[in-house]
Design an enzyme around this catalytic site. Structure first.
Site, mmCIF file in Angstrom:
data_model
loop_
_atom_site.group_PDB
_atom_site.id
_atom_site.type_symbol
_atom_site.label_atom_id
_atom_site.label_comp_id
_atom_site.label_asym_id
_atom_site.label_seq_id
_atom_site.Cartn_x
_atom_site.Cartn_y
_atom_site.Cartn_z
ATOM 1 N N HIS A 1 -68.101 -70.643 62.509
ATOM 2 C CA HIS A 1 -68.704 -71.254 61.729
ATOM 3 C C HIS A 1 -68.374 -72.205 61.824
ATOM 4 O O HIS A 1 -66.815 -72.818 61.846
ATOM 5 C CB HIS A 1 -67.111 -69.909 61.220
HETATM 6 C C1 FAD Z 1 -74.592 -65.085 64.037
HETATM 7 C C2 FAD Z 1 -73.997 -65.694 63.016
HETATM 8 C C3 FAD Z 1 -73.219 -64.468 62.660
HETATM 9 C C4 FAD Z 1 -72.780 -65.094 61.782
HETATM 10 N N1 FAD Z 1 -71.931 -63.703 60.896
HETATM 11 C C5 FAD Z 1 -71.320 -64.320 59.563
HETATM 12 C C6 FAD Z 1 -70.467 -63.180 58.672
HETATM 13 O O1 FAD Z 1 -70.533 -62.537 58.940
HETATM 14 N N2 FAD Z 1 -70.133 -63.724 57.963
HETATM 15 C C7 FAD Z 1 -70.176 -65.319 57.097
HETATM 16 O O2 FAD Z 1 -70.125 -65.291 55.728
HETATM 17 N N3 FAD Z 1 -70.707 -65.940 57.989
HETATM 18 C C8 FAD Z 1 -71.040 -65.412 59.061
HETATM 19 N N4 FAD Z 1 -71.930 -66.087 59.622
HETATM 20 C C9 FAD Z 1 -71.941 -67.979 59.118
HETATM 21 C C10 FAD Z 1 -73.016 -68.494 57.763
HETATM 22 O O3 FAD Z 1 -73.953 -67.258 57.924
HETATM 23 C C11 FAD Z 1 -73.169 -69.881 57.981
HETATM 24 O O4 FAD Z 1 -72.295 -70.094 58.063
HETATM 25 C C12 FAD Z 1 -73.938 -70.606 56.817
HETATM 26 O O5 FAD Z 1 -75.570 -69.243 57.065
HETATM 27 C C13 FAD Z 1 -74.024 -71.617 57.103
HETATM 28 O O6 FAD Z 1 -74.594 -72.517 55.963
HETATM 29 P P1 FAD Z 1 -75.671 -73.485 55.657
HETATM 30 O O7 FAD Z 1 -76.558 -73.728 54.393
HETATM 31 O O8 FAD Z 1 -75.171 -74.544 56.587
HETATM 32 O O9 FAD Z 1 -76.681 -73.390 56.853
HETATM 33 P P2 FAD Z 1 -78.288 -72.698 57.733
HETATM 34 O O10 FAD Z 1 -78.131 -71.070 57.093
HETATM 35 O O11 FAD Z 1 -77.629 -72.609 58.930
HETATM 36 O O12 FAD Z 1 -79.006 -73.561 56.928
HETATM 37 C C14 FAD Z 1 -80.053 -74.979 57.355
HETATM 38 C C15 FAD Z 1 -81.591 -74.518 57.284
HETATM 39 O O13 FAD Z 1 -82.016 -75.225 57.206
HETATM 40 C C16 FAD Z 1 -83.376 -75.614 58.207
HETATM 41 N N5 FAD Z 1 -83.081 -77.168 59.160
HETATM 42 C C17 FAD Z 1 -81.971 -77.527 59.882
HETATM 43 N N6 FAD Z 1 -82.664 -78.416 60.276
HETATM 44 C C18 FAD Z 1 -83.312 -79.167 59.586
HETATM 45 C C19 FAD Z 1 -84.714 -80.006 59.779
HETATM 46 N N7 FAD Z 1 -85.124 -80.901 60.094
HETATM 47 N N8 FAD Z 1 -85.915 -80.073 59.031
HETATM 48 C C20 FAD Z 1 -86.341 -78.441 58.250
HETATM 49 N N9 FAD Z 1 -85.000 -77.622 58.157
HETATM 50 C C21 FAD Z 1 -83.885 -78.049 58.476
HETATM 51 C C22 FAD Z 1 -83.058 -74.447 59.556
HETATM 52 O O14 FAD Z 1 -83.733 -74.253 59.908
HETATM 53 C C23 FAD Z 1 -82.119 -73.494 58.414
HETATM 54 O O15 FAD Z 1 -82.868 -72.655 57.909
HETATM 55 C C24 FAD Z 1 -72.314 -66.662 61.051
HETATM 56 C C25 FAD Z 1 -73.856 -67.211 61.932
HETATM 57 C C26 FAD Z 1 -74.116 -66.999 62.951
HETATM 58 C C27 FAD Z 1 -75.800 -67.638 63.448
#
Ligand code: FAD
Length: 538
Positions: A474
């Protein structure tokens, strides 16, 4: 050069929603650049398949944090989704919004529009909750939220009883009136399939003529004219491409990659950027700083009765649950491994819970290399009570090591680097033992396997949790929101301070971590952020 009104970098929990919000009116053209590939994969769609994606570099950035003195020198594995849907395509699907006070703290830190009463309508609009609508829940939204109650392993009910005997209330809805207590988690699935942000938001948006999604497209630099973001440079199939943004560039690359990309583009700590030969567009020491994460640990028990281990381990058990899943989309493979959970205070004088609980009717003490061995648990009946801190005071950072966009940045977590974090975790692990000692569950426990009965003194308990704790995935706040560029990266409308046409919309903007898991809050951030962008267009 091709021009789109908006370029969204990253299709994760937040980026998928931003793309949907920006394209809904049909007025604007939207390009989404996603470094990963398609989410049409069996182990992504099947909820328990996340054991397989945990280390799979086809869908996962597979980061390794720096060796951490607070974790006995361990270099922790930091999975992050690299796929349509981002981390929502590889996470454990627990659906938690966080506490009212978390968002009120965001607002009170100088961010109007982000208090609980401001974000609640967004949470309700996002949801299609199986439990129906009430003062807190929503129905009819894109994210189906499933109540696991009818399907949890029977041991979960013993855990719930033991939690109550230890003094916690039974809580029917952690997303309802109060978080405190033990209960059964709600999860983001529908009909036994993962309900990622891609499934809920991006794929429907991709049907619109004004949305284009480029997969396997790694954004390498944001292009500026003076202080104005005008486009993005990216790599696809070994070729360098550039594309222009007529209106705005939105960075939704997540808490690790968003600060990395800003730094690579000249927005970050000037001294670091200069030392790597990157021309400075805007000096801001907060880009990549203030990293907050939740750290957790499992206490594992050997049971006198069968657990999920006896179902998921033998070949005939695998066959049975596999058939159950394929034929009816039900059974353990259709659920999160975290059946039960809870929130508690380590000290009654605290105003609200500071710890989260997880109950898993299975155990994996014997590791299997390259896999989170959910589908290959221990050969004996085992279960785990896990916990993680909710608002730790330790802070880390994400900083690039070089100007090469393919080189992973340095992840410095600094776990348990404050006395407050150590003290509360010590109290918390003692409380886990208190739950396990209650009559409802003590009778079915043969032995505590980890850490084991010899670990009793405070010094030994601390030593154990330093050695065995790890991230619970997280990370937030590495581009945090706030009114002052001296202490934050974006303002309350998620615009990067002192730059034009550039926003950050993802978990990196959280001013502080929330009490719970971060997917629902990231989706909410995408929803509110996307609406703000639309509102701000003339
Ligand atoms: C193993 C695991 C288990 C988890 N379990 C839970 C759970 O049970 N419940 C819960 O609420 N949360 C959980 N989380 C946390 C939650 O999923 C994340 O906090 C949330 O998805 C973050 O969202 P975000 O949009 O910030 O980033 P992300 O969803 O990580 O999205 C970022 C995206 O940007 C893309 N990207 C990055 N850099 C570039 C670039 N330079 N060019 C193009 N694309 C790029 C990535 O490939 C990715 O698709 C978990 C996370 C993990 C990894």
């Amino acid at each position: 050069m091709q021009t789109y009104d908006f370029i969204v970098i990253g299709s994760g929990s937040a980026g998928s929603v931003v793309a949907e919000r920006l394209s809904a009116s049909g007025r604007f053209s939207v390009l989404v650049l996603e470094a990963g590939g398609t989410d049409r994969r069996f182990y992504v769609q099947m909820p328990l398949g996340y054991g397989k994606t945990f280390f799979d570099s086809a869908v996962n950035w597979n980061y390794t944090a720096e060796p951490d003195p607070g974790l006995a020198g361990n270099a922790d594995h930091w999975p992050r989704g690299k796929i349509l849907g981002g981390s929502s395509s590889i996470n454990a699907m627990v659906w938690i919004r966080g506490a009212r006070e978390d968002y009120d703290d965001w607002r009170d830190a100088g961010n109007p529009g982000w208090g609980f009463d401001d974000v609640l309508p967004a949470f309700k609009a996002i949801e299609d909750n199986q439990g129906g609508a009430d003062d807190w829940r929503g129905t009819g939204g894109p994210v189906h939220v499933t109540d696991m109650s009818p399907a949890v392993h029977p041991l979960t009910h013993l855990y719930l009883k033991a939690g109550q005997q230890a003094g916690l209330p039974l809580n029917p809805d952690f997303n309802g009136a109060s978080q405190e207590g033990v209960g059964i988690y709600q999860i983001s699935t529908r009909d036994g399939r993962r309900m990622s942000a891609a499934r809920a938001f991006l794929r429907p948006a991709m049907k619109r003529a004004n949305v284009r999604v480029e997969t396997n497209a790694l954004a390498t630099r944001i292009l500026f004219e003076g202080a104005r973001a005008v486009g993005v440079e990216y790599e696809r199939n070994g070729h360098k491409e550039t594309v222009r943004a007529g209106r705005e560039v939105v960075v939704s690359a997540g808490s690790i990659n968003t600060p990395q990309l800003l730094q690579l583009s000249g927005v970050g700590p000037a001294r670091l950027l200069q030392s790597l030969g990157i021309p400075v567009v805007r000096d801001n020491a907060n880009v990549g700083a203030n990293l907050q994460d939740h750290v957790g640990i499992n206490y594992t028990y050997r049971a006198k009765v069968p657990t999920l281990n006896q179902i998921l381990r033998p070949w005939w058990g695998k066959l049975r649950v596999g058939m159950q899943y394929l034929l009816a989309r039900s059974g353990p493979l259709s659920l999160s491994i975290n059946n039960g959970g809870g929130f508690f205070r380590t000290d009654p004088s605290r105003a609200r819970p500071n710890m989260q609980l997880y109950f898993q009717a299975f155990s994996t003490v014997i590791p299997k290399p390259g896999e989170r061995p959910i589908l290959a648990p221990d050969p004996w009946p085992g279960f785990s009570i896990g916990l993680s801190n909710a608002r730790p005071s330790s802070r880390g950072e994400i900083m690039i090591r070089s100007a090469d966009p393919r080189e992973h940045p340095r992840i410095v977590a600094n776990a348990y680097s404050t006395n407050a974090d150590l003290d509360e975790m010590l109290d918390a692990v003692k409380f886990v033992r208190k739950i396990a000692a209650q009559p409802a569950i003590a009778g079915i426990i043969e032995a505590e396997v980890l850490p084991g009965p010899s670990v009793q003194s405070d010094a030994d308990l601390i030593d154990d949790f330093r050695r065995r704790s790890g991230t619970v995935y997280h990370p937030v706040s590495t581009c945090r929101m706030g009114p002052d560029p001296a202490s934050s990266v974006v303002d309350a409308r998620l615009r990067v301070h002192e730059l034009q046409n550039l926003r950050v919309i993802d978990a990196s903007i959280f001013p502080g971590n929330i009490t719970g898991n971060t997917n629902a809050p990231s989706i909410m951030t995408g929803w509110k952020g996307g609406e703000m962008v639309v509102e701000d267009q003339r």
